[in-house]
Design a protein around this motif. Sequence first.
Motif, PDB file in Angstrom:
ATOM      1  N   ASP A  19      13.699 -39.615  18.994  1.00  0.00           N
ATOM      2  CA  ASP A  19      12.055 -39.348  18.762  1.00  0.00           C
ATOM      3  C   ASP A  19      11.629 -40.456  17.975  1.00  0.00           C
TER       4      ASP A  19
ATOM      5  N   ARG B  21       9.184 -43.777  18.194  1.00  0.00           N
ATOM      6  CA  ARG B  21       7.787 -44.109  17.496  1.00  0.00           C
ATOM      7  C   ARG B  21       7.748 -45.319  16.705  1.00  0.00           C
TER       8      ARG B  21
ATOM      9  N   PRO C 218      13.850 -39.783  29.631  1.00  0.00           N
ATOM     10  CA  PRO C 218      14.298 -38.555  28.665  1.00  0.00           C
ATOM     11  C   PRO C 218      15.615 -38.579  29.070  1.00  0.00           C
TER      12      PRO C 218
ATOM     13  N   THR D  32       2.141 -39.221  23.498  1.00  0.00           N
ATOM     14  CA  THR D  32       3.186 -39.220  24.352  1.00  0.00           C
ATOM     15  C   THR D  32       2.511 -38.562  25.645  1.00  0.00           C
TER      16      THR D  32
END
Length: 554
Positions: A156, A160, A180, A202
């Motif tokens: 994650d 970002r 994912p 998100t």
Amino acid sequence: MTTTRRGGHAGPVSGGGQASRPSPEAPLPTDPRLARELLDGLAEAVVTTDHAGVVTLVNAMAGELLPELTPGTDLARCAVPALAAAMAQESGTFDTAHRGRRLRGVRRRLAAGRCAWYVRDVTEEQARTDALLAERSRTAFLAQAGSRLGLSLHRDQTLRAATTLPVPYLADAALVVHHPPPPAENLPHWIRYAEGDPAPVTGTAPWTFTGAVPGLADALHGDATDPSPWLDAELADLADVLPATFGRPGTVLISPMLAAGGPAGALILIRRADRPGFDRRDIELAREFAARAGAAIATAELYGEQAHLARVLQNSLLPPKLPPLPGLTLAGGYRAAGDSLRIGGDFYEVFPTASGGMFALGDVCGKGVGAAVLTGRVRQSLQTLRLVEQRPLELMGLLNRALFDAPDAAARAQFTTLLLGTVDPGPDGGATARIAGGGHPSPLVVRADGSVTRVPVGGMPIGAFVGATFRQAEVRLAPGELLLAYTDGVTEARGGPTGVEMFGERRLLQALAPAAGLPPAALVERLLQLVDEWLDGQAHDDIAMLAVRASGPG
């Protein structure tokens, strides 16, 4: 030697017939046509003015670069704003873009208040400088991006970074569309960052989204063709994933995020309508960044899988919570040499039996994951074999045979020292312990009067020899007395004033003597604290302890 004057020029005449040389004070030849030819041959534009700032002369290059200037033009009011401003402000230089060229001028004062402006065309020079600065900027961006992307091994956090780094250098908004890992819902996920956003946002999108945005489906499937900018598409479907105030995208660039194991996602870079589109170098830079981001995401995913497996392994190998045993009080202590995983080759186990409890404490040779694997095998074998045999000495023999029956026993070349015993509480509050030894340090008994005795067990390590022999001893615990089993990580801990001296059995006995009557948990905690202080942060071997105390009359 004599001096003569001819035509207003003076010079020495040599008797040898050499040509005369003008003196520095002599005037230059007056020839307007020659002067004009010289001026027009210069690569610089030359503009001269009188004392009032009115143009008196322009050479050929000035006519090309500054056609607005002709003799009689007042420079302070001319059609070249930068030059007019320099005259008004009495500045000696100017730098401006004019008629698609980059011009740089400097003023030189002449006699009688006159001036000359020398103007150079620095367009190519400026272009080379700009190209060098742009290349340095791109290199710095990729270096920073590589550093940021490589700092995180969390998926994650990497996502970002992949969305925040390109903004605003490459685009006004960046969007990463990705699949994912399980068990997340099977929909395209996206993460977006736009200039002005406080943090990345998100969300999920329907599968129709990937088909509605041209090129996105190809990028998600790892299409390695060169990314191309998009200038004329409406891209209405992007409105759902952009900030409400963003407006219509001016240019959209989609790049696949490729990795060794397959596509990691797609990077969408979006510029507003008032910003120039992506040029060739922008496209190359975006492609390189997308590739690095894809590799970083794949690395983070691999690390996440390995970390998950390590946690599963760790949870299966960490010492279990000790079960309650009637008439007995127990406590365990554990320190692994592998601090990152907190697993190692030392272990202990306690199983309830019909008459009391069974315990095992062992030390697999080596440390880290390799030792932990054998530790798991020994513990699993004990779990199974205790169901058919609960006598310590006989169970030790069965365990040795089980390790040699494993398919990789010959190649493994590992062994385990082990204490295996049963503790049965008696009606008087005491307990009887029967302990079989397999090459392990002898356990210690802390008596009620503070004396410490050793339980003599010997034997050979488990898994070292097919025909290994083992020994068993029996010891009586009076009410309140305690049995301590430990691994050699305690006595062989190196530290102290020299940093290399071992903690040793003598210090262990000295620490146990005043601990008579302490609850097992307090005693184990005290010993671990003493060893930690002795180590003072130095590396150490695995450490395990198990304390069993006869609780006394209920």
